[in-house]
Write a protein that holds these residues in place. Structure first.
Motif, PDB file in Angstrom:
ATOM      1  N   THR A 378       0.846  -1.194   0.000  1.00 15.35           N
ATOM      2  CA  THR A 378       0.000   0.000   0.000  1.00 15.35           C
ATOM      3  C   THR A 378       0.881   1.244   0.000  1.00 15.35           C
ATOM      4  O   THR A 378       2.084   1.168   0.276  1.00 15.35           O
ATOM      5  N   PRO A 379       0.306   2.386  -0.323  1.00 14.74           N
ATOM      6  CA  PRO A 379       1.105   3.624  -0.280  1.00 14.74           C
ATOM      7  C   PRO A 379       1.661   3.939   1.104  1.00 14.74           C
ATOM      8  O   PRO A 379       2.589   4.747   1.226  1.00 14.74           O
ATOM      9  N   HIS A 380       1.105   3.314   2.135  1.00 12.25           N
ATOM     10  CA  HIS A 380       1.559   3.596   3.501  1.00 12.25           C
ATOM     11  C   HIS A 380       2.529   2.529   4.013  1.00 12.25           C
ATOM     12  O   HIS A 380       2.748   2.431   5.225  1.00 12.25           O
ATOM     13  N   LEU A 416     -14.623  12.077   7.252  1.00 14.81           N
ATOM     14  CA  LEU A 416     -14.511  10.968   6.297  1.00 14.81           C
ATOM     15  C   LEU A 416     -14.240  11.447   4.878  1.00 14.81           C
ATOM     16  O   LEU A 416     -13.476  10.816   4.138  1.00 14.81           O
ATOM     17  N   ILE A 417     -14.851  12.556   4.473  1.00 13.41           N
ATOM     18  CA  ILE A 417     -14.691  13.043   3.096  1.00 13.41           C
ATOM     19  C   ILE A 417     -13.232  13.413   2.812  1.00 13.41           C
ATOM     20  O   ILE A 417     -12.646  12.906   1.843  1.00 13.41           O
ATOM     21  N   PRO A 418     -12.576  14.268   3.610  1.00 13.85           N
ATOM     22  CA  PRO A 418     -11.155  14.562   3.312  1.00 13.85           C
ATOM     23  C   PRO A 418     -10.249  13.343   3.446  1.00 13.85           C
ATOM     24  O   PRO A 418      -9.234  13.237   2.743  1.00 13.85           O
ATOM     25  N   LEU A 419     -10.610  12.397   4.319  1.00 17.17           N
ATOM     26  CA  LEU A 419      -9.786  11.187   4.445  1.00 17.17           C
ATOM     27  C   LEU A 419      -9.866  10.352   3.166  1.00 17.17           C
ATOM     28  O   LEU A 419      -8.851   9.816   2.703  1.00 17.17           O
ATOM     29  N   ARG A 420     -11.032  10.235   2.588  1.00 18.00           N
ATOM     30  CA  ARG A 420     -11.163   9.488   1.336  1.00 18.00           C
ATOM     31  C   ARG A 420     -10.456  10.204   0.193  1.00 18.00           C
ATOM     32  O   ARG A 420      -9.827   9.561  -0.671  1.00 18.00           O
ATOM     33  N   GLN A 421     -10.526  11.534   0.172  1.00 15.80           N
ATOM     34  CA  GLN A 421      -9.836  12.287  -0.870  1.00 15.80           C
ATOM     35  C   GLN A 421      -8.314  12.115  -0.768  1.00 15.80           C
ATOM     36  O   GLN A 421      -7.621  12.143  -1.781  1.00 15.80           O
ATOM     37  N   ALA A 422      -7.820  11.952   0.457  1.00 17.12           N
ATOM     38  CA  ALA A 422      -6.377  11.752   0.648  1.00 17.12           C
ATOM     39  C   ALA A 422      -5.956  10.303   0.578  1.00 17.12           C
ATOM     40  O   ALA A 422      -4.798   9.972   0.830  1.00 17.12           O
ATOM     41  N   ASN A 423      -6.914   9.414   0.230  1.00 18.54           N
ATOM     42  CA  ASN A 423      -6.637   7.978   0.151  1.00 18.54           C
ATOM     43  C   ASN A 423      -6.122   7.431   1.478  1.00 18.54           C
ATOM     44  O   ASN A 423      -5.151   6.661   1.468  1.00 18.54           O
TER      45      ASN A 423
END
Length: 423
Positions: A378-380, A416-423
């Motif tokens: 994953t990216p993390h 939740l919205i900014p978290l999804r946008q930041a993957n």
């Protein structure tokens, strides 16, 4: 003669400063009262050893015999470790198996006795836990050292943030030294012979911990005394004597006393439930006394307020619901939850170090790799020491107010919205 009048003390006395260790480097000898000396191995503003041992003894005795002391300790224990206990977590399966095996090991009994471990820590204010490591397997077994046997604490290069060794009494006169477990400067893995956990220290230079109940021990004793006096006064409120009025001469009085088995002017008190038959010349009156029991009740309430404040609890948490309602109880609960949460965070940090040391020993024995990969693919994705992946969580000290819960849910949904946008 004004010097004979009692005066209120407005400052701490020299004895109080010395017994609490607040005089620092001034030095005070409790035997002959000399000042200005420095005891061997002393320094800073340490609490004298005799004061510390006395506070520990009174804390343990208070928990065993004083109901309010038990209520305070059990309240903290229930919220910090709770009926659900603590949970071992690690994203790496092999590391988690090692940590969980150490946690569930019957010889250590950590998973089933966290309430006892935390209670011991609160009553003593410090713990010394020897870690016995299998040289081949890396399995860690624990042995608790009585803190009364700790004679002194060594510091690495005089740095109070780096305790390096404990001097422990062996037998009557012998002494041994154990090294404190700390991370190695090169490998980062924890090495040493025992864990040293001093808590509730007043200053950074303190080498020893102090019992959690230390500041309120005298107040708990006073509270117990006032309640005992209240019970005695309640019994005295019934009646303390009888007055018998007899119409007649002294000879009539003497005859009444003799007929009732008395001597002089005293007659035995009538037993409860008996009937005394008299004529209109004899009058029996119970004599009672105003013993001011209401004053004891007010005093006990003031003492309980001081005890609750000193231990970070509200009176409503200590079986004192009088003059309180739901609104005031909720408003007073938030500071209490924060203070209880602070003690829980302290305990979780200690127990986490205990688990991470066991993982480090498994790494030294070659049972698991020194570094593990987290979130692979994953990216993390990242690589970190195996012990660093181990954490331990406790029961949530949750707010009862529905408005607080609603606010948390609202903030979570908005995030939740900014978290999804930041993957």
């Amino acid at each position: 003669m004004s010097w004979l009048r009692p005066r209120r003390v407005t400052e701490a006395t020299s004895d109080q400063l010395a017994l609490s260790g607040a005089v620092g480097g001034l030095g005070y000898d409790p035997v002959d009262g000399d000042y200005g000396f420095q005891s061997a191995g002393g320094g800073g503003r340490e609490v004298p050893r005799w004061t510390l041992e006395k506070a520990r003894a009174f804390s343990v005795a208070g928990y065993r015999v004083n109901p309010m002391a038990r209520a305070i300790i059990d309240t903290y224990t229930a919220f910090c470790v709770g009926d659900s206990g603590l949970t071992v977590q690690s994203p790496d399966p092999a590391t988690r198996d090692v940590a969980q095996g150490f946690w569930d090991d019957p010889a250590n009994n950590l998973s089933r006795s966290q309430d006892l471990w935390l209670r011991d820590h609160l009553l003593n204010g410090e713990q010394a836990i020897e870690a016995m490591v299998g040289p081949i397997s890396g399995v860690v077994r624990l042995s608790v050292v009585d803190t009364a046997r700790v004679l002194g604490v060594d510091l690495l290069d005089g740095n109070p943030l780096r305790p390096s060794g404990l001097h422990i009494r062996q037998g009557l006169a012998d002494e041994t030294t154990r090294t404190v477990i700390t991370p190695d400067d090169i490998t980062g893995r924890r090495t040493g012979q025992l864990h040293w956990w001093p808590s509730f220290r007043a200053t950074l230079t303190d080498r020893r911990g102090y019992p959690f109940l230390g500041p309120v021990l005298d107040w708990l004793d006073s509270y117990d005394t006032v309640l005992a006096n209240l019970v005695d006064r309640t019994a005295l409120m019934r009646y303390i004597a009888y007055q018998v009025k007899i119409a007649g001469t002294a000879a009539d009085v003497a005859k009444y006393v003799a007929d009732h088995g008395g001597k002089g002017n005293n007659v035995p008190m009538p037993r409860s439930g008996t009937v005394e038959v008299t004529n209109d010349k004899v009058e029996m009156l119970p004599m009672s006394a105003d013993v001011k029991a209401e004053e004891d009740k007010t005093t006990s309430g003031a003492l309980l307020t001081n005890v609750a404040a000193g231990t970070g609890l509200a009176k409503t948490w200590l079986a004192e619901p009088e003059h309180a309602n739901r609104a005031t109880s909720i408003s007073m609960a938030e500071p209490v939850r924060r203070r209880v949460g602070g003690v829980q965070n302290l305990w979780l940090a200690y127990v986490t170090e205990l688990l991470r040391h066991s993982v480090d020993q498994a790494v030294e024995a070659g049972r698991i790799p020194a570094e593990v990969t987290i979130a692979a693919g994953t990216p993390h994705e990242r690589t970190m020491p195996a012990a660093a992946t181990v954490t331990i969580t406790g029961p949530q000290i949750a707010a009862e107010n529905a408005a607080v819960n609603a606010e948390v849910l609202k903030n979570l949904s908005q995030a939740l919205i900014p978290l999804r946008q930041a993957n």
